[in-house]
Design a protein around this motif. Structure first.
Motif, PDB file in Angstrom:
ATOM      1  N   LEU A  66       9.835  27.561  13.795  1.00 20.60           N
ATOM      2  CA  LEU A  66      10.809  26.732  14.514  1.00 20.60           C
ATOM      3  C   LEU A  66      12.033  27.552  14.892  1.00 20.60           C
ATOM      4  O   LEU A  66      12.578  27.420  15.987  1.00 20.60           O
ATOM      5  N   SER A  70      13.400  28.236  18.677  1.00 20.20           N
ATOM      6  CA  SER A  70      14.712  27.781  19.117  1.00 20.20           C
ATOM      7  C   SER A  70      15.600  28.950  19.514  1.00 20.20           C
ATOM      8  O   SER A  70      16.399  28.824  20.428  1.00 20.20           O
ATOM      9  N   LEU A  77      14.137  21.483  19.716  1.00 15.25           N
ATOM     10  CA  LEU A  77      13.329  20.939  18.631  1.00 15.25           C
ATOM     11  C   LEU A  77      13.649  19.464  18.509  1.00 15.25           C
ATOM     12  O   LEU A  77      14.812  19.071  18.565  1.00 15.25           O
ATOM     13  N   CYS A  79      13.078  16.266  15.945  1.00 14.47           N
ATOM     14  CA  CYS A  79      12.605  15.781  14.654  1.00 14.47           C
ATOM     15  C   CYS A  79      12.569  14.268  14.708  1.00 14.47           C
ATOM     16  O   CYS A  79      13.573  13.638  15.067  1.00 14.47           O
ATOM     17  N   LEU A 101      18.819  20.946  18.855  1.00 19.82           N
ATOM     18  CA  LEU A 101      18.061  20.141  17.901  1.00 19.82           C
ATOM     19  C   LEU A 101      18.381  18.676  18.166  1.00 19.82           C
ATOM     20  O   LEU A 101      19.529  18.314  18.370  1.00 19.82           O
TER      21      LEU A 101
END
Lengths: 230, 461
Positions: A66, A70, A77, A79, A101
């Motif tokens: 990850l 990134s 990313l 989540c 993120l």
């Protein structure tokens, strides 16, 4: 003639790893890369992770890949539905660029929907989702959505799903042997690999220096001594 | 006017109402509402801004678009013409459209229902000659005079010498002919796009179900996007107002605010957010009028199309901003966030959920080095921090979590914080000793001991 057929990407020999259509993203663990088709976490594919319990290093297993996505590919990313709030300083220390993120806390069915939306979005590199009660039909949809994209999709599910069939092309059971983190490849393109694979995922400190509890040092000394692996 | 079904039963314009009902008892009568026609034409003029900024409104029923500047952008005349007609039909109108080099010729062709595009001025005399005289909109007296010369069609008019025509019928008709043929310039007043976008749409029937409003809402959104395109602007929020049925107990209008992560004028994006929000909307009463207002448009320059396919705002695939908006619309804005690190010693405060920041128009984002390296942390930090520390049982001085915990590192003393003690929701003063612990089931945990006892605070996932 035969060699031509064997050259085809959708034909694999039983004793061989399947050739992945896209090169994978290196996991950061050479011994795991060797066992995965494509030499890393497969793109455009649903990867199912079944940790036997939380807090054994299941997320640390993904962090090298990850972080690379990134910081090197400048990809976002996403989540989806983490069971506890993610802690920013630790993620940043692991090399994840926090400015790319996105965390979506979505309950139930909305979580899968959020994954599907994220997979259809340009600029997203990986989607990590916790879907404890996802059905096979839902995973099938996610696998199709992942195939249509070029992204990594990781789905965490409870370990009792290991016995059930799943549409995910790659399934990993994450467990511990003693205190060592061990990966068991339940399913992959190119045949299962039943031998457990010990990996040195990042832990806050080596196990070797156990600490005496300052309040009750004698209790620690009396506790049964377990074999330690650094 | 009568629609096709009515016309088939013999209902024609000019018939008396009683006779019409005699012919077709189920006939529905709509009174012509000039004000609403005006409003619809103005809305359509805004909508036309998507295609060109040169729009001219000719009440009661004509809209002129100057499209020669837009041909290249939309891929040629045929494509553009087809697209405008189709989009206009999607707005709920039944357009009669025509394309010609001069505005008057286009008007006449449209009135005659000749939709075949005429692209070259040299073809104009030939094309116009086929039209009936009615398109000229002449007075009864002028029609009589023309008939007295034996003129039956526009072709006959064109054949007459212009000077004689001026002497016998006044200069009006001759000038019109010259303008239609492109011999005289024909400047038209431009439609002035309003400063603020407030458009209303009366619904033909009272609507109780939120989803049924979708169509009307989409028409307004398209008009908004045309208006924004002309102004070179985008909106980051806009408001739908639903006016409820007037009556004894009139309820205040329901307001639906649409917010966007970044300024936009993409109809697809606004429609999607509108659709998502509409699903969760409960209307207290039937709706009879919808208003869309956009208060503060922000400048949003158009982008040059990239060489290899479209990117960004008008991209075919969803952009990240669209993802954030979609998630926020369905999950609630608080449930979609980014994370940032704060320089704070208390663990709860060092990580903060912030609204997602999207790079605006960032084509080649700067590569930012990770600011904090692993060793720059004051101590080990877990990937998951529990929302509230969870109290742990203590047996013989050792914390328990599925068995006695083995403490591996610590204590790391984290204390004080008296300065925000009085603030609501703040953490306040703390005094904690943190340890890294491993449970008998090999879970790596972050625990602390305070005056009260042992707590589980994080998980090294």
């Amino acid at each position: 003639m035969l060699s031509q057929i064997l050259e085809r990407a959708d034909v694999w020999r039983g004793d061989d790893l399947a050739r992945a259509p896209l090169p994978g993203v290196s996991t950061g663990f050479a011994e795991l890369d060797r066992e995965l088709p494509g030499g890393g976490w497969p793109r455009a594919c649903l990867t199912e992770l079944l940790p036997v319990r939380h807090g054994m290093g299941e997320l640390s297993l993904l962090l090298p890949a990850l972080a690379r996505l990134s910081s090197d590919e400048l990809a976002w990313l996403v989540c989806v539905a983490p069971p506890h709030p993610l802690y920013a300083p630790a993620l940043q220390a692991a090399g994840v660029d926090l400015s790319r993120l996105l965390v979506a806390s979505a309950p139930g069915r909305d979580a899968a929907w959020a994954c599907e939306r994220a997979l259809a979005t340009e600029g997203v590199g990986a989607v990590v989702a916790w879907l404890p009660d996802a059905q096979a039909s839902l995973l099938r949809r996610l696998q199709l959505a992942a195939e249509a994209s070029r992204m990594l999709l990781f789905v965490f599910r409870p370990p009792d799903c290991a016995g059930q069939p799943s549409p995910a092309p790659l399934r990993l059971l994450l467990e511990t042997a003693g205190e060592q983190f061990v990966v068991r490849l339940l399913k992959r393109r190119g045949g299962a690999q039943p031998v457990p694979l010990p990996l040195a995922v990042h832990r806050p400190l080596p196990l070797s220096h156990a600490l005496a509890c300052p309040a009750s040092a004698e209790l620690v000394a009396r506790s049964p001594c377990q074999p330690l692996i650094a | 006017m009568a629609d096709d079904v009515a016309a088939a039963s013999g209902v024609l314009p000019g018939l008396r109402l009683a006779e019409a009902w005699g012919l077709l008892p189920a006939l529905a009568i709509q009174e012509r509402a000039a004000a609403r026609e005006q409003a619809a034409l103005a809305r359509l003029a805004c909508w036309a801004g998507t295609f060109t900024s040169e729009v001219c409104v000719l009440p009661p029923q004509t809209l002129l678009l100057e499209v020669s500047g837009s041909l290249r952008l939309f891929g040629g005349t045929a494509l553009l013409f087809e697209r405008i007609v189709r989009a206009c039909a999607e707005q709920g109108f039944a357009p009669r459209a025509a394309l010609a080099p001069t505005p008057l010729a286009a008007q006449w062709l449209a009135l005659a229902g000749d939709a075949k595009p005429c692209l070259v001025s040299a073809q104009l005399p030939h094309r116009l000659a086929r039209l009936p005289l009615t398109v000229l909109g002449l007075s009864a007296q002028q029609q009589l005079r023309l008939a007295s010369f034996g003129v039956r069609s526009l072709a006959d008019v064109l054949r007459l010498p212009r000077a004689g025509l001026t002497r016998r019928l006044g200069s009006g008709l001759a000038t019109d002919l010259a303008r239609a043929l492109g011999e005289l310039p024909d400047p038209r007043p431009r439609f002035v796009f309003p400063e603020r976008f407030v458009e209303r749409l009366e619904l033909p029937v009272r609507v109780e179900n939120a989803m049924a409003i979708g169509f009307a809402g989409r028409c307004l959104i398209d008009a908004l996007c045309g208006w924004l395109a002309v102004r070179g602007a985008g909106v980051s929020e806009c408001f739908f107002e639903f006016d409820h049925e007037r009556g004894v107990r009139q309820r205040p209008a329901t307001v639906l605010a649409l917010g966007f992560a970044a300024a936009t004028r993409s109809a697809g994006r606004i429609r999607r957010v509108f659709g998502e929000r509409l699903q969760g909307l409960a209307l207290p009463a039937a709706v009879e009028r919808i208003t869309l207002r956009a208060e503060a448009p922000a400048a949003l320059p158009s982008r040059t199309g990239s060489l290899f396919g479209q990117q960004g705002e008008s991209a075919g695939g969803d952009s990240l901003a669209a993802l954030v908006e979609g998630l926020q619309a369905r999950l609630g804005s608080g449930r979609v966030h980014a994370l940032s690190v704060l320089a704070e010693h208390r663990p709860e405060n060092a990580s903060r959920a912030i609204p997602p920041r999207l790079p605006a128009g960032e084509k080649f984002p700067a590569r930012r080095p990770a600011a904090v390296q692993r060793d720059a942390l004051p101590g080990p930090r877990p990937l998951w921090l529990l929302a509230r520390p969870q109290i742990l049982r203590e047996v013989a001085g050792r914390p328990q979590c599925g068995g006695p915990l083995r403490l591996l590192a610590g204590p790391e003393r984290i204390e004080s914080g008296w300065w925000d003690e009085a603030e609501r929701g703040a953490l306040g003063d703390v005094r904690r000793d943190y340890f890294v612990a491993v449970s008998p089931r090999a879970e790596w945990l972050w625990v602390f001991r305070s005056q009260i006892g042992w707590f589980l605070h994080g998980v090294f996932a």
